[in-house]
Each structure stands twice: as C-alpha cells, then as structure tokens.
Design a protein around this motif. Sequence first.
Motif, PDB file in Angstrom:
ATOM      1  N   UNK A 120      11.012   6.449 -12.803  1.00 16.19           N
ATOM      2  CA  UNK A 120      12.328   5.813 -12.735  1.00 16.19           C
ATOM      3  C   UNK A 120      12.492   4.695 -13.750  1.00 16.19           C
ATOM      4  N   UNK A 121      11.391   4.262 -14.374  1.00 11.98           N
ATOM      5  CA  UNK A 121      11.405   3.155 -15.317  1.00 11.98           C
ATOM      6  C   UNK A 121      12.049   1.921 -14.687  1.00 11.98           C
ATOM      7  N   UNK A 122      11.600   1.591 -13.488  1.00 11.16           N
ATOM      8  CA  UNK A 122      12.156   0.430 -12.799  1.00 11.16           C
ATOM      9  C   UNK A 122      11.102  -0.216 -11.903  1.00 11.16           C
ATOM     10  N   UNK A 123      11.442  -1.406 -11.439  1.00  8.50           N
ATOM     11  CA  UNK A 123      10.555  -2.177 -10.581  1.00  8.50           C
ATOM     12  C   UNK A 123      11.082  -2.210  -9.154  1.00  8.50           C
ATOM     13  N   UNK A 124      10.160  -2.354  -8.222  1.00 11.40           N
ATOM     14  CA  UNK A 124      10.481  -2.602  -6.822  1.00 11.40           C
ATOM     15  C   UNK A 124       9.778  -3.898  -6.442  1.00 11.40           C
ATOM     16  N   UNK A 125      10.542  -4.835  -5.910  1.00 11.96           N
ATOM     17  CA  UNK A 125       9.974  -6.100  -5.452  1.00 11.96           C
ATOM     18  C   UNK A 125       9.650  -5.978  -3.967  1.00 11.96           C
ATOM     19  N   UNK A 126       8.444  -6.372  -3.610  1.00  4.40           N
ATOM     20  CA  UNK A 126       8.031  -6.406  -2.217  1.00  4.40           C
ATOM     21  C   UNK A 126       7.813  -7.878  -1.881  1.00  4.40           C
ATOM     22  N   UNK A 127       8.693  -8.407  -1.033  1.00  4.34           N
ATOM     23  CA  UNK A 127       8.675  -9.834  -0.719  1.00  4.34           C
ATOM     24  C   UNK A 127       8.319 -10.038   0.745  1.00  4.34           C
ATOM     25  N   UNK A 128       7.337 -10.854   0.948  1.00  6.40           N
ATOM     26  CA  UNK A 128       6.889 -11.164   2.299  1.00  6.40           C
ATOM     27  C   UNK A 128       7.864 -12.146   2.947  1.00  6.40           C
ATOM     28  N   UNK A 129       8.118 -11.977   4.240  1.00  3.77           N
ATOM     29  CA  UNK A 129       8.914 -12.962   4.959  1.00  3.77           C
ATOM     30  C   UNK A 129       8.126 -14.270   4.951  1.00  3.77           C
ATOM     31  N   UNK A 130       8.727 -15.362   4.470  1.00  2.87           N
ATOM     32  CA  UNK A 130       7.983 -16.622   4.352  1.00  2.87           C
ATOM     33  C   UNK A 130       7.506 -17.146   5.705  1.00  2.87           C
ATOM     34  N   UNK A 131       6.415 -17.874   5.659  1.00  3.10           N
ATOM     35  CA  UNK A 131       5.865 -18.500   6.859  1.00  3.10           C
ATOM     36  C   UNK A 131       5.081 -19.742   6.447  1.00  3.10           C
ATOM     37  N   UNK A 132       4.838 -20.602   7.408  1.00  6.80           N
ATOM     38  CA  UNK A 132       4.052 -21.801   7.153  1.00  6.80           C
ATOM     39  C   UNK A 132       2.590 -21.537   7.481  1.00  6.80           C
ATOM     40  N   UNK A 138       0.833  -1.212   0.000  1.00  5.63           N
ATOM     41  CA  UNK A 138       0.000   0.000   0.000  1.00  5.63           C
ATOM     42  C   UNK A 138       0.863   1.254   0.000  1.00  5.63           C
ATOM     43  N   UNK A 139       1.970   1.224   0.727  1.00  2.00           N
ATOM     44  CA  UNK A 139       2.866   2.385   0.771  1.00  2.00           C
ATOM     45  C   UNK A 139       3.414   2.749  -0.593  1.00  2.00           C
ATOM     46  N   UNK A 140       3.819   1.754  -1.365  1.00  2.37           N
ATOM     47  CA  UNK A 140       4.352   2.030  -2.706  1.00  2.37           C
ATOM     48  C   UNK A 140       3.238   2.427  -3.676  1.00  2.37           C
ATOM     49  N   UNK A 141       2.084   1.798  -3.562  1.00  2.00           N
ATOM     50  CA  UNK A 141       0.956   2.170  -4.424  1.00  2.00           C
ATOM     51  C   UNK A 141       0.496   3.592  -4.120  1.00  2.00           C
ATOM     52  N   UNK A 142       0.483   3.949  -2.847  1.00  2.00           N
ATOM     53  CA  UNK A 142       0.094   5.309  -2.458  1.00  2.00           C
ATOM     54  C   UNK A 142       1.060   6.362  -2.994  1.00  2.00           C
ATOM     55  N   UNK A 143       2.299   5.972  -3.246  1.00  2.00           N
ATOM     56  CA  UNK A 143       3.299   6.908  -3.772  1.00  2.00           C
ATOM     57  C   UNK A 143       3.277   6.956  -5.311  1.00  2.00           C
ATOM     58  N   UNK A 144       2.299   6.285  -5.928  1.00  2.00           N
ATOM     59  CA  UNK A 144       2.125   6.376  -7.370  1.00  2.00           C
ATOM     60  C   UNK A 144       2.678   5.221  -8.175  1.00  2.00           C
ATOM     61  N   UNK A 145       3.234   4.204  -7.526  1.00  2.00           N
ATOM     62  CA  UNK A 145       3.696   3.031  -8.269  1.00  2.00           C
ATOM     63  C   UNK A 145       2.495   2.208  -8.720  1.00  2.00           C
ATOM     64  N   UNK A 157       5.642  -7.204  -7.600  1.00  2.00           N
ATOM     65  CA  UNK A 157       6.471  -6.150  -8.174  1.00  2.00           C
ATOM     66  C   UNK A 157       5.575  -4.940  -8.436  1.00  2.00           C
ATOM     67  N   UNK A 158       6.072  -3.769  -8.089  1.00  2.00           N
ATOM     68  CA  UNK A 158       5.422  -2.526  -8.477  1.00  2.00           C
ATOM     69  C   UNK A 158       6.362  -1.818  -9.447  1.00  2.00           C
ATOM     70  N   UNK A 159       5.766  -1.014 -10.326  1.00  2.00           N
ATOM     71  CA  UNK A 159       6.536  -0.321 -11.364  1.00  2.00           C
ATOM     72  C   UNK A 159       6.422   1.175 -11.158  1.00  2.00           C
ATOM     73  N   UNK A 160       7.566   1.857 -11.244  1.00  5.23           N
ATOM     74  CA  UNK A 160       7.591   3.311 -11.156  1.00  5.23           C
ATOM     75  C   UNK A 160       7.913   3.868 -12.535  1.00  5.23           C
TER      76      UNK A 160
END
Length: 161
Positions: free
Chosen positions: A141-153, A108-115, A135-138
């Motif tokens: 900057x013409x680049x991607x940001x990966x948002x990866x969740x800490x894995x869990x069971x 949500x933080x990255x989407x709120x910033x326009x990605x 992945x969100x795209x800006x």
Amino acid sequence: MENLLREYQIAHVGFVVEDRDRAVARLSELYDITDWQMVEWRPSKLVYRGVTYTDAYVRIALSLPAEGTRLEVLEPRSPGLHMDVLKSGTQTIHHICHVVRDFDAALAGFLDKGCELAMESEYTDDIRGYRRCHYVYDRTLNTYVEIAEIPYFRNERGERV
C-alpha cells in the motif's frame, strides 16, 4: 484470520505538511472544524529505521470533533520519518492511526500480516502520562499505520498505576 480493522477502529487520519497552520485552516474550511488541539511533540525516545533521534520535534494539530474520526496534521521540524516523507515531495494522507488497549498484541497483529516496523516512540507528559506510539509500513500500500497506546501513568519502576 483476525480482521484488524474490526479489532482496531480508525482513530484518526494523519497528513504530513510543510505548514501546519495553513493545513489546519484548509481542513477547518473543508470539514467545518472549529476545535483543534495544538501539540509541540518532542518524544523522549524515537527510533526510525534503526537510527535513534534524541531531538525529534513535530508540530501537530489534532481535530477535536464531538464524534467520528479525527484529523491529524504533522509539520516536521527535525530529521526522521515525517521529514523524510515531506522531503520526498509527498503531501498527502500519510497514515491511519489505531488507538489500542493492548499495544503489544496490536503491533504483533500488523507485523504478522507482513508490515515492517518503521518507527518506535515513547512520550510522557504531565496531563496524559506515558504512551508508546509505533509506525508500521506496508510496502504493497506504500503507507504507514500508527499504533498508539492509550496513555497511562507509571510509577518510578515504570509500572502502570
């Protein structure tokens, strides 16, 4: 205003390449990296720009430094975001990754910033469990940001255990 870089430290920098082994050899030489984790990534769910892919496959190498930022090398073997980048003729830094505890808040933080949301994936393995990775795209900057969740069971109802 939230400072996303302070809130979510960079976990790794990713490169999309034609030849994973060649790129690993070069990065090992440049940065004196001796340990890599090789992954044959086949997510259980992948949606890229609204299209669902059921047979996504990317050969990945992730450096394993004792400390500091990791490097990730991605060699796409099927259609999707990474193959589109490779077909564009661009072999360069493709994305930066933030591994986060609160996945929904970070996204949500990255989407709120326009990605823009570009890719959604879910992945489960017997060693690390389940995780979401989007992945969100800006455009600026013409680049991607990966948002990866800490894995869990998860249990059979999909709840965190």
